[in-house]
Design a protein around this motif. Structure first.
Motif, short mmCIF file in Angstrom:
data_model
loop_
_atom_site.label_atom_id
_atom_site.label_comp_id
_atom_site.label_asym_id
_atom_site.label_seq_id
_atom_site.Cartn_x
_atom_site.Cartn_y
_atom_site.Cartn_z
N LEU A 257 -3.61 5.31 -9.24
CA LEU A 257 -4.03 3.97 -8.82
C LEU A 257 -2.81 3.07 -8.77
CD1 LEU A 257 -6.23 1.81 -8.29
CD2 LEU A 257 -6.39 1.55 -10.77
N VAL A 258 -2.64 2.37 -7.66
CA VAL A 258 -1.48 1.49 -7.50
C VAL A 258 -1.93 0.24 -6.74
CG1 VAL A 258 -0.75 2.60 -5.35
CG2 VAL A 258 0.94 1.43 -6.79
N GLN A 259 -1.24 -0.84 -6.98
CA GLN A 259 -1.55 -2.07 -6.25
C GLN A 259 -0.92 -2.03 -4.86
OE1 GLN A 259 -0.29 -5.36 -8.76
NE2 GLN A 259 -2.35 -5.55 -9.61
N ALA A 260 -1.49 -2.78 -3.97
CA ALA A 260 -0.93 -2.89 -2.62
C ALA A 260 0.52 -3.33 -2.71
CB ALA A 260 -1.74 -3.87 -1.79
N GLY A 261 1.36 -2.70 -1.90
CA GLY A 261 2.78 -2.97 -1.92
C GLY A 261 3.57 -2.06 -2.85
N GLY A 262 2.85 -1.31 -3.68
CA GLY A 262 3.50 -0.42 -4.62
C GLY A 262 3.88 0.91 -4.01
N SER A 263 4.37 1.80 -4.86
CA SER A 263 4.86 3.10 -4.41
C SER A 263 4.30 4.23 -5.28
CB SER A 263 6.39 3.16 -4.48
OG SER A 263 6.98 2.19 -3.64
N LEU A 264 4.20 5.39 -4.68
CA LEU A 264 3.86 6.62 -5.38
C LEU A 264 4.64 7.76 -4.75
CD1 LEU A 264 -0.05 6.58 -5.78
CD2 LEU A 264 1.63 6.49 -7.64
N THR B 229 9.14 22.98 -3.70
CA THR B 229 8.32 21.77 -3.77
C THR B 229 8.56 20.89 -2.55
OG1 THR B 229 8.38 21.82 -6.19
CG2 THR B 229 7.77 19.75 -5.16
N VAL B 230 7.48 20.31 -2.06
CA VAL B 230 7.56 19.31 -1.00
C VAL B 230 7.05 18.00 -1.58
CG1 VAL B 230 5.29 19.87 -0.06
CG2 VAL B 230 6.97 18.78 1.39
N TYR B 231 7.66 16.91 -1.15
CA TYR B 231 7.34 15.59 -1.68
C TYR B 231 6.86 14.66 -0.57
CZ TYR B 231 10.31 17.35 -5.47
OH TYR B 231 10.86 18.12 -6.47
N LEU B 232 6.10 13.67 -0.97
CA LEU B 232 5.74 12.59 -0.07
C LEU B 232 5.97 11.28 -0.83
CD1 LEU B 232 4.61 11.92 2.77
CD2 LEU B 232 2.37 11.65 1.67
N GLN B 233 7.05 10.61 -0.47
CA GLN B 233 7.35 9.31 -1.06
C GLN B 233 6.60 8.26 -0.25
OE1 GLN B 233 9.23 8.42 -3.83
NE2 GLN B 233 8.44 6.37 -3.43
N MET B 234 5.75 7.50 -0.92
CA MET B 234 4.91 6.51 -0.25
C MET B 234 5.28 5.13 -0.76
SD MET B 234 1.25 8.52 -0.30
CE MET B 234 1.04 8.32 -2.05
N ASN B 235 5.79 4.31 0.12
CA ASN B 235 6.18 2.94 -0.21
C ASN B 235 5.31 1.95 0.55
OD1 ASN B 235 8.31 3.98 -1.79
ND2 ASN B 235 9.70 3.98 -0.03
N SER B 236 5.33 0.71 0.10
CA SER B 236 4.58 -0.36 0.76
C SER B 236 3.14 0.07 1.01
CB SER B 236 5.25 -0.74 2.09
OG SER B 236 6.58 -1.15 1.87
N LEU B 237 2.52 0.59 -0.02
CA LEU B 237 1.17 1.12 0.13
C LEU B 237 0.16 0.03 0.45
CD1 LEU B 237 1.31 3.76 -2.70
CD2 LEU B 237 0.66 4.24 -0.34
N LYS B 238 -0.83 0.41 1.24
CA LYS B 238 -1.88 -0.50 1.68
C LYS B 238 -3.24 0.04 1.22
CE LYS B 238 0.73 -1.39 5.93
NZ LYS B 238 0.68 -1.36 7.42
N VAL C 260 -5.33 9.22 -4.20
CA VAL C 260 -4.50 8.01 -4.17
C VAL C 260 -5.42 6.83 -3.91
CG1 VAL C 260 -2.71 6.76 -2.91
CG2 VAL C 260 -2.42 9.20 -3.40
N THR C 261 -5.36 5.85 -4.79
CA THR C 261 -6.18 4.65 -4.65
C THR C 261 -5.27 3.44 -4.67
OG1 THR C 261 -8.03 5.72 -5.77
CG2 THR C 261 -8.10 3.33 -5.56
N VAL C 262 -5.37 2.63 -3.62
CA VAL C 262 -4.53 1.43 -3.50
C VAL C 262 -5.45 0.22 -3.58
CG1 VAL C 262 -2.81 0.21 -2.16
CG2 VAL C 262 -2.94 2.70 -2.04
N SER C 263 -5.24 -0.60 -4.58
CA SER C 263 -6.07 -1.78 -4.75
C SER C 263 -5.43 -2.99 -4.08
CB SER C 263 -6.28 -2.07 -6.24
OG SER C 263 -5.03 -2.35 -6.86
N SER C 264 -6.29 -3.87 -3.59
CA SER C 264 -5.79 -5.07 -2.89
C SER C 264 -5.55 -6.22 -3.85
CB SER C 264 -6.78 -5.48 -1.81
OG SER C 264 -8.05 -5.71 -2.38
#
Length: 122
Positions: A10-17, A77-86, A118-122
């Motif tokens: 769980l991450v806030q909008a604008g965050g990264s995982l 291993t393969v990665y997915l860097q996710m920035n500026s999450l919405k 993946v859960t992105v909160s507003s």
């Protein structure tokens, strides 16, 4: 090849995982690896892919410029860097492997991981 996805949360909008997909099997380096995602009530959709050499990557328009796919051959291993999450990035994320492709459709993939939420909160 067996795939194990992890790193969701769980991450806030604008965050990264950063998601990880660990693969077993000695032929990992020969596969094109992709990430897909599926939101509730929606079809599974293509997110990103990386060719076996790691030299070429592909992205869905909705994540281009925000997500980065990469692979570490030595770590299988393969990665997915996710920035500026919405909030609209909220979904279960799956990694997949194909001996061909990359394909933006579900079809053509030989192996799938179990998915990570993946859960992105507003």
């Amino acid at each position: 090849v067996q795939l194990q996805a992890s790193g969701g949360g769980l991450v806030q909008a604008g965050g990264s995982l950063r998601l990880s997909c660990a693969a077993s099997g000695r032929t990992f380096s020969s596969y094109t690896m992709s990430w897909f995602r599926q939101a509730p009530g929606k079809e599974r959709e293509f997110v990103a892919a990386i060719r076996s050499t790691g030299a070429t990557t592909y992205y869905a328009g909705s994540v281009k410029g925000r997500f980065t796919i990469s692979r570490d051959i030595a770590k299988n291993t393969v990665y997915l860097q996710m920035n500026s999450l919405k909030p609209e990035d909220t979904a279960v994320y799956y990694c997949a492997a194909t001996g061909g492709g990359p394909y933006t459709s579900n079809r053509g993939y030989d192996y799938w991981g179990q998915g990570t939420q993946v859960t992105v909160s507003s």
